[in-house]
Design an enzyme around this catalytic site. Structure first.
Site, PDB file in Angstrom:
ATOM      1  N   GLU A 145       0.821  -1.214   0.000  1.00  0.00           N
ATOM      2  CA  GLU A 145       0.000   0.000   0.000  1.00  0.00           C
ATOM      3  C   GLU A 145       0.851   1.259   0.000  1.00  0.00           C
ATOM      4  O   GLU A 145       0.554   2.219  -0.734  1.00  0.00           O
ATOM      5  CB  GLU A 145      -0.939  -0.015   1.214  1.00  0.00           C
ATOM      6  N   HIS A 178     -10.344   0.955   0.266  1.00  0.00           N
ATOM      7  CA  HIS A 178     -10.712   0.022   1.329  1.00  0.00           C
ATOM      8  C   HIS A 178     -12.202  -0.315   1.321  1.00  0.00           C
ATOM      9  O   HIS A 178     -12.640  -1.161   2.100  1.00  0.00           O
ATOM     10  CB  HIS A 178     -10.308   0.597   2.692  1.00  0.00           C
TER      11      HIS A 178
END
Length: 287
Positions: A145, A178
């Protein structure tokens, strides 16, 4: 030639679209494997490890293609990705210390509960390294990420945005990414409303963390700075404020004081302790 000229003339629009594409590609890479198994199943975890590893390999080439000559004239590709030796030691420890200060309250709770003793046990760390869930949450997720959403995206956004603006724009994509967890929550039995509430909360705190992480990346000019902070935050998890009431009265007072002191010190230290001069950062943030 035409495409190159178009990118140069419309660098801002192209940069934002490129970041959106990177976000979609990262999330899509998690779902290319057709399976009915949960995201926590070892088979699913291994497959997703391979997917995000491929994304990590491809993302910098994608970024390089959409960086303008003007941007590249300010530093080589490695510098834009936050990969450099100058200031590396400071970037590895100082931002981590700052993040630890912010978590003074939760750390106090862990100390009072005896969790710190567990950290001194080699068996604890050995067993964690054999646990794919732990490796995913503490290593692969932060590594992939931060690489994609910070190292590879932020240079693109900085082609058309001021650093402080990019700090808040980029993390919105990180937070939106997310939302894919919502699908998995519904898959395991959550009602739509409940899944939406959980995902909205997750979007909020991941966006806030993303802003902090992006700030560390741009202020230090190092990939390792947000990476260590991300690993530590994933280890600590979101602070469990409700658990404070489970402690005796005097310990509650101590814990609340640590929460407040940690937040106050973090606010006071944030700007001076991330000064670009400390990390020899001459690329992203003017001193």
């Amino acid at each position: 030639m035409f495409l190159t000229n178009f990118i140069e003339q419309n660098s801002c629009m192209v940069s934002v679209v490129a970041c959106v594409f990177l976000t979609m590609s990262y999330v899509a890479s998690l779902y290319i494997w057709r399976t009915k198994l949960s995201r926590d199943h070892p088979s699913t975890i291994k497959r997703r490890f391979f997917s995000v590893f491929c994304m990590m390999l491809l993302a910098p080439f994608f970024t390089r293609y959409f960086l303008t000559e003007e941007t590249l004239s300010k530093g080589d590709m490695y510098e834009h990705l936050g990969l450099r030796l100058s200031g590396l030691i400071s970037a590895s420890f100082v931002p981590l210390f700052l993040t630890i200060v912010l978590f003074m309250g939760p750390l106090c709770m862990q100390y009072l509960s005896g969790m710190w003793k567990l950290y001194t046990e080699p068996v604890y760390w050995w067993s964690n390294w054999q646990d794919l869930l732990w490796v995913r949450n503490h290593l692969m997720a932060p590594l992939s990420e931060e690489w994609v959403f910070r190292a590879c995206m932020m240079p693109l956004l900085l082609q058309c945005l001021e650093p402080i603006t990019a700090v808040f724009v980029g993390p919105l994509l990180f937070g939106i990414a997310h939302f894919h967890h919502m699908l998995e929550q519904i898959k395991v039995g959550y009602e739509f409303k409940a899944a939406l509430m959980v995902s909205s909360f997750q979007f909020t705190y991941t966006s806030l963390f993303g802003a902090y992480s992006a700030y560390l990346f741009l202020r230090t000019g190092h990939f390792v700075a947000p990476l260590t902070a991300h690993i530590f935050c994933n280890h600590m998890g979101f602070p469990n404020f409700g658990a404070v009431m489970l402690y005796p009265p005097l310990q509650r007072v101590l814990i609340v004081c640590c929460f407040l002191l940690g937040l106050a010190l973090w606010c006071v230290m944030l700007v001076p302790i991330t000064s670009p001069n400390i990390y020899d950062n001459r690329l992203y943030w003017e001193t």
